[in-house]
Design a protein around this motif. Structure first.
Motif, PDB file in Angstrom:
ATOM      1  N   SER A 227       0.952  -1.229   0.186  1.00  5.41           N
ATOM      2  CA  SER A 227      -0.026   0.000   0.012  1.00  5.41           C
ATOM      3  C   SER A 227       0.849   1.434  -0.040  1.00  5.41           C
ATOM      4  CB  SER A 227      -0.925   0.233   1.161  1.00  5.41           C
ATOM      5  OG  SER A 227      -1.722  -0.983   1.060  1.00  5.41           O
ATOM      6  N   GLU A 228       1.805   1.273   0.597  1.00  5.03           N
ATOM      7  CA  GLU A 228       2.830   2.492   0.790  1.00  5.03           C
ATOM      8  C   GLU A 228       3.500   2.626  -0.861  1.00  5.03           C
ATOM      9  OE1 GLU A 228       4.273   1.827   5.398  1.00  5.03           O
ATOM     10  OE2 GLU A 228       5.557   1.873   3.894  1.00  5.03           O
ATOM     11  N   ALA A 229       3.902   1.286  -1.208  1.00  2.97           N
ATOM     12  CA  ALA A 229       4.337   1.713  -2.701  1.00  2.97           C
ATOM     13  C   ALA A 229       3.286   2.057  -3.669  1.00  2.97           C
ATOM     14  CB  ALA A 229       4.855   0.207  -3.185  1.00  2.97           C
ATOM     15  N   ILE A 230       2.171   1.888  -3.541  1.00  5.39           N
ATOM     16  CA  ILE A 230       0.981   2.279  -4.408  1.00  5.39           C
ATOM     17  C   ILE A 230       1.026   3.774  -3.966  1.00  5.39           C
ATOM     18  CG2 ILE A 230      -1.275   2.166  -4.874  1.00  5.39           C
ATOM     19  CD1 ILE A 230      -1.232  -0.684  -3.890  1.00  5.39           C
ATOM     20  N   THR A 231       0.942   4.187  -2.985  1.00 10.08           N
ATOM     21  CA  THR A 231       0.881   5.622  -2.492  1.00 10.08           C
ATOM     22  C   THR A 231       1.865   6.379  -3.191  1.00 10.08           C
ATOM     23  OG1 THR A 231      -0.041   5.181  -0.482  1.00 10.08           O
ATOM     24  CG2 THR A 231       0.786   7.285  -0.644  1.00 10.08           C
ATOM     25  N   ARG A 232       3.267   5.741  -3.082  1.00 17.25           N
ATOM     26  CA  ARG A 232       4.275   6.661  -3.555  1.00 17.25           C
ATOM     27  C   ARG A 232       4.217   6.649  -5.154  1.00 17.25           C
ATOM     28  NH1 ARG A 232       7.449   3.821   0.227  1.00 17.25           N
ATOM     29  NH2 ARG A 232       7.693   1.888  -1.280  1.00 17.25           N
ATOM     30  N   LEU A 233       3.529   5.566  -5.833  1.00 15.52           N
ATOM     31  CA  LEU A 233       3.272   5.709  -7.125  1.00 15.52           C
ATOM     32  C   LEU A 233       2.488   6.614  -7.742  1.00 15.52           C
ATOM     33  CD1 LEU A 233       3.830   4.243  -9.783  1.00 15.52           C
ATOM     34  CD2 LEU A 233       1.946   2.577  -9.060  1.00 15.52           C
ATOM     35  N   VAL A 234       1.263   6.742  -6.989  1.00 19.13           N
ATOM     36  CA  VAL A 234       0.262   7.487  -7.276  1.00 19.13           C
ATOM     37  C   VAL A 234       0.585   8.892  -7.192  1.00 19.13           C
ATOM     38  CG1 VAL A 234      -1.814   8.499  -6.342  1.00 19.13           C
ATOM     39  CG2 VAL A 234      -1.889   6.100  -6.798  1.00 19.13           C
ATOM     40  N   LYS A 235       1.310   9.234  -6.019  1.00 23.39           N
ATOM     41  CA  LYS A 235       2.061  10.658  -5.814  1.00 23.39           C
ATOM     42  C   LYS A 235       3.287  10.899  -6.693  1.00 23.39           C
ATOM     43  CE  LYS A 235      -0.145  11.452  -1.285  1.00 23.39           C
ATOM     44  NZ  LYS A 235       0.262  11.308   0.179  1.00 23.39           N
ATOM     45  N   SER A 236       3.851  10.032  -7.554  1.00 21.23           N
ATOM     46  CA  SER A 236       5.003  10.266  -8.210  1.00 21.23           C
ATOM     47  C   SER A 236       4.584  10.936  -9.873  1.00 21.23           C
ATOM     48  CB  SER A 236       5.650   9.006  -8.585  1.00 21.23           C
ATOM     49  OG  SER A 236       5.139   8.137  -9.432  1.00 21.23           O
TER      50      SER A 236
ATOM     51  N   ARG B  30       0.680  22.073  -8.519  1.00 25.34           N
ATOM     52  CA  ARG B  30      -0.148  21.352  -7.560  1.00 25.34           C
ATOM     53  C   ARG B  30      -1.132  20.458  -8.138  1.00 25.34           C
ATOM     54  NH1 ARG B  30      -0.346  26.591  -5.496  1.00 25.34           N
ATOM     55  NH2 ARG B  30      -1.769  27.301  -6.820  1.00 25.34           N
ATOM     56  N   LEU B  31      -1.506  20.794  -9.366  1.00 27.64           N
ATOM     57  CA  LEU B  31      -2.694  19.789 -10.146  1.00 27.64           C
ATOM     58  C   LEU B  31      -1.908  18.597 -10.278  1.00 27.64           C
ATOM     59  CD1 LEU B  31      -5.265  19.527 -11.657  1.00 27.64           C
ATOM     60  CD2 LEU B  31      -4.348  20.578 -13.533  1.00 27.64           C
ATOM     61  N   VAL B  32      -0.631  18.620 -10.940  1.00 32.30           N
ATOM     62  CA  VAL B  32      -0.099  17.237 -11.266  1.00 32.30           C
ATOM     63  C   VAL B  32       0.195  16.413  -9.862  1.00 32.30           C
ATOM     64  CG1 VAL B  32       2.304  16.470 -12.338  1.00 32.30           C
ATOM     65  CG2 VAL B  32       1.022  18.362 -13.554  1.00 32.30           C
TER      66      VAL B  32
ATOM     67  N   ILE C 240      -7.169  30.922 -10.066  1.00 35.42           N
ATOM     68  CA  ILE C 240      -5.914  30.324  -9.595  1.00 35.42           C
ATOM     69  C   ILE C 240      -6.412  29.840  -8.317  1.00 35.42           C
ATOM     70  CG2 ILE C 240      -3.821  30.541  -8.531  1.00 35.42           C
ATOM     71  CD1 ILE C 240      -3.528  30.388 -11.727  1.00 35.42           C
ATOM     72  N   ASP C 241      -7.142  30.588  -7.445  1.00 33.12           N
ATOM     73  CA  ASP C 241      -7.690  30.415  -6.075  1.00 33.12           C
ATOM     74  C   ASP C 241      -8.661  29.040  -6.319  1.00 33.12           C
ATOM     75  OD1 ASP C 241      -6.130  31.965  -4.931  1.00 33.12           O
ATOM     76  OD2 ASP C 241      -7.853  33.561  -5.189  1.00 33.12           O
ATOM     77  N   ILE C 242      -9.526  29.021  -7.211  1.00 33.88           N
ATOM     78  CA  ILE C 242     -10.263  27.759  -7.445  1.00 33.88           C
ATOM     79  C   ILE C 242      -9.551  26.578  -8.013  1.00 33.88           C
ATOM     80  CG2 ILE C 242     -12.382  27.152  -9.037  1.00 33.88           C
ATOM     81  CD1 ILE C 242     -13.089  29.892  -9.734  1.00 33.88           C
ATOM     82  N   LEU C 243      -8.508  26.812  -8.765  1.00 35.13           N
ATOM     83  CA  LEU C 243      -7.844  25.777  -8.852  1.00 35.13           C
ATOM     84  C   LEU C 243      -7.050  24.920  -7.851  1.00 35.13           C
ATOM     85  CD1 LEU C 243      -5.910  26.736 -12.299  1.00 35.13           C
ATOM     86  CD2 LEU C 243      -7.097  24.618 -11.931  1.00 35.13           C
ATOM     87  N   THR C 244      -6.750  25.714  -6.907  1.00 37.52           N
ATOM     88  CA  THR C 244      -5.900  25.571  -5.687  1.00 37.52           C
ATOM     89  C   THR C 244      -7.005  24.607  -4.813  1.00 37.52           C
ATOM     90  OG1 THR C 244      -4.768  27.371  -5.392  1.00 37.52           O
ATOM     91  CG2 THR C 244      -4.893  26.070  -3.346  1.00 37.52           C
ATOM     92  N   GLN C 245      -8.333  24.990  -4.885  1.00 32.84           N
ATOM     93  CA  GLN C 245      -9.424  24.238  -3.998  1.00 32.84           C
ATOM     94  C   GLN C 245      -9.641  22.647  -4.835  1.00 32.84           C
ATOM     95  OE1 GLN C 245     -10.072  24.853  -1.026  1.00 32.84           O
ATOM     96  NE2 GLN C 245      -8.733  26.551  -1.145  1.00 32.84           N
ATOM     97  N   VAL C 246      -9.675  22.790  -6.203  1.00 38.15           N
ATOM     98  CA  VAL C 246      -9.936  21.695  -6.877  1.00 38.15           C
ATOM     99  C   VAL C 246      -8.645  20.801  -6.540  1.00 38.15           C
ATOM    100  CG1 VAL C 246      -9.960  20.698  -9.279  1.00 38.15           C
ATOM    101  CG2 VAL C 246     -11.087  23.014  -8.898  1.00 38.15           C
ATOM    102  N   SER C 247      -7.387  21.095  -6.723  1.00 37.55           N
ATOM    103  CA  SER C 247      -6.244  20.209  -6.166  1.00 37.55           C
ATOM    104  C   SER C 247      -6.676  19.651  -4.995  1.00 37.55           C
ATOM    105  CB  SER C 247      -4.899  21.037  -6.335  1.00 37.55           C
ATOM    106  OG  SER C 247      -4.723  21.181  -7.603  1.00 37.55           O
ATOM    107  N   ALA C 248      -6.954  20.417  -4.032  1.00 33.66           N
ATOM    108  CA  ALA C 248      -7.279  19.969  -2.528  1.00 33.66           C
ATOM    109  C   ALA C 248      -8.409  19.065  -2.674  1.00 33.66           C
ATOM    110  CB  ALA C 248      -7.740  21.216  -1.492  1.00 33.66           C
ATOM    111  N   ALA C 249      -9.573  19.066  -3.385  1.00 30.12           N
ATOM    112  CA  ALA C 249     -10.415  18.011  -3.369  1.00 30.12           C
ATOM    113  C   ALA C 249      -9.867  16.899  -4.081  1.00 30.12           C
ATOM    114  CB  ALA C 249     -11.889  18.596  -4.054  1.00 30.12           C
ATOM    115  N   THR C 250      -9.294  16.941  -5.267  1.00 38.45           N
ATOM    116  CA  THR C 250      -8.646  15.750  -5.928  1.00 38.45           C
ATOM    117  C   THR C 250      -7.708  15.102  -4.817  1.00 38.45           C
ATOM    118  OG1 THR C 250      -8.682  17.285  -7.760  1.00 38.45           O
ATOM    119  CG2 THR C 250      -7.209  15.073  -7.886  1.00 38.45           C
ATOM    120  N   LYS C 251      -6.967  15.665  -4.033  1.00 38.27           N
ATOM    121  CA  LYS C 251      -6.220  15.111  -3.328  1.00 38.27           C
ATOM    122  C   LYS C 251      -6.858  14.450  -2.157  1.00 38.27           C
ATOM    123  CE  LYS C 251      -1.439  16.501  -1.576  1.00 38.27           C
ATOM    124  NZ  LYS C 251      -0.630  17.685  -1.680  1.00 38.27           N
ATOM    125  N   ALA C 252      -7.969  14.858  -1.694  1.00 39.33           N
ATOM    126  CA  ALA C 252      -8.592  14.110  -0.524  1.00 39.33           C
ATOM    127  C   ALA C 252      -9.366  12.992  -1.212  1.00 39.33           C
ATOM    128  CB  ALA C 252      -9.834  15.276  -0.073  1.00 39.33           C
TER     129      ALA C 252
END
Lengths: 93, 93, 93, 93
Positions: free
Chosen positions: B84-93, C89-91, D36-48
């Motif tokens: 799971s840690e490897a998958i996380t690193r992969l997704v974030k790379s 940030r997007l990437v 750009i502020d909207i994009l920052t929030q889109v990136s945050a939602a994508t990350k979540a």
């Protein structure tokens, strides 16, 4: 002259390092290294490639905008479309 | 013996191709190629690396599960965490 | 007036659809749906968010370049830096 | 009972938060916030969303391996293939 020209040597150095990473990956596979360790190195190489791409893109956008200021709208719109497609490919890669 | 061992030659072939792609990128930078064309090739190399990673991961998971069946829970839980840690690193790379 | 203003209604429609997808995900979890099916829907929602981001970015770059043509270098350089950070940030998201 | 069942409440809480983020995005577009502020929030939602996916995946793999230990090879191989496809979709989303 393109956006990346002033940083050409830096990009070459980074791409040489990435080539070394990929050769290191071949050696890991040849030497039957543990899969998770190989994956860690694949992620590192991927990250390094992404970072080159983001640098090239920033240089390109700067150059684009400078050109747009000089040459005006028509050319600029086409450049923006082209850059956006490159960003899409990058995000999806 | 790891999960990827039966496909070792295939991975080596793909990594050699990726090494060639990275060398091609160096040549493009040296020859002052157009930035967007370089970016297209960076995306292609990134995609190829990702695909190697996804293959290694699938082979590894198969191997993991086989081991878990043989050796039982303790070892398995640790392997899952590691994968799971490897998958996380992969997704974030 | 920003780059995305002419497409405002379209973005709102897409964001409403994404909100529906996220509510659908909650229902799947509440109803104990199969994990892989939930993951498929998470990937679909992520893809839809990415697509909104890429659209906003393209609209923004077009607007940026137009402004650069009108206002010149100083402002433009700052805009490019800002857009590049948003792309990074997007990437990475 | 699936791998995520013990963490169900936690996932629901996170998905509710993501729904809130998407509604926040709608409000930003409606209020003509800076792109750009909207994009920052889109990136945050994508990350979540990514983080929810990675959690579900880890829970699923743990469950998978436990099942494999209990039920043996045939079922396990199919589960691994299925999980690998989900990882591929996730990486590409």
């Amino acid at each position: 002259m393109y956006g990346y020209t002033p940083n050409k040597e830096d990009y070459l150095k980074r791409l040489h390092r990435i080539e070394g990473q990929v050769r290191g990956l071949q050696k890991m596979v040849e030497d039957d290294k543990y899969c998770i360790d190989i994956l860690t190195q694949v992620s590192a190489a991927t990250k390094a490639l992404r970072s080159v791409a983001l640098g090239l893109l920033e240089d390109h956008l700067g150059h684009c905008v400078a050109q747009a200021t000089a040459e005006g709208g028509e050319v600029a719109a086409e450049k923006v479309r082209e850059a956006s497609e490159a960003i899409t490919r990058l995000v999806k890669s």
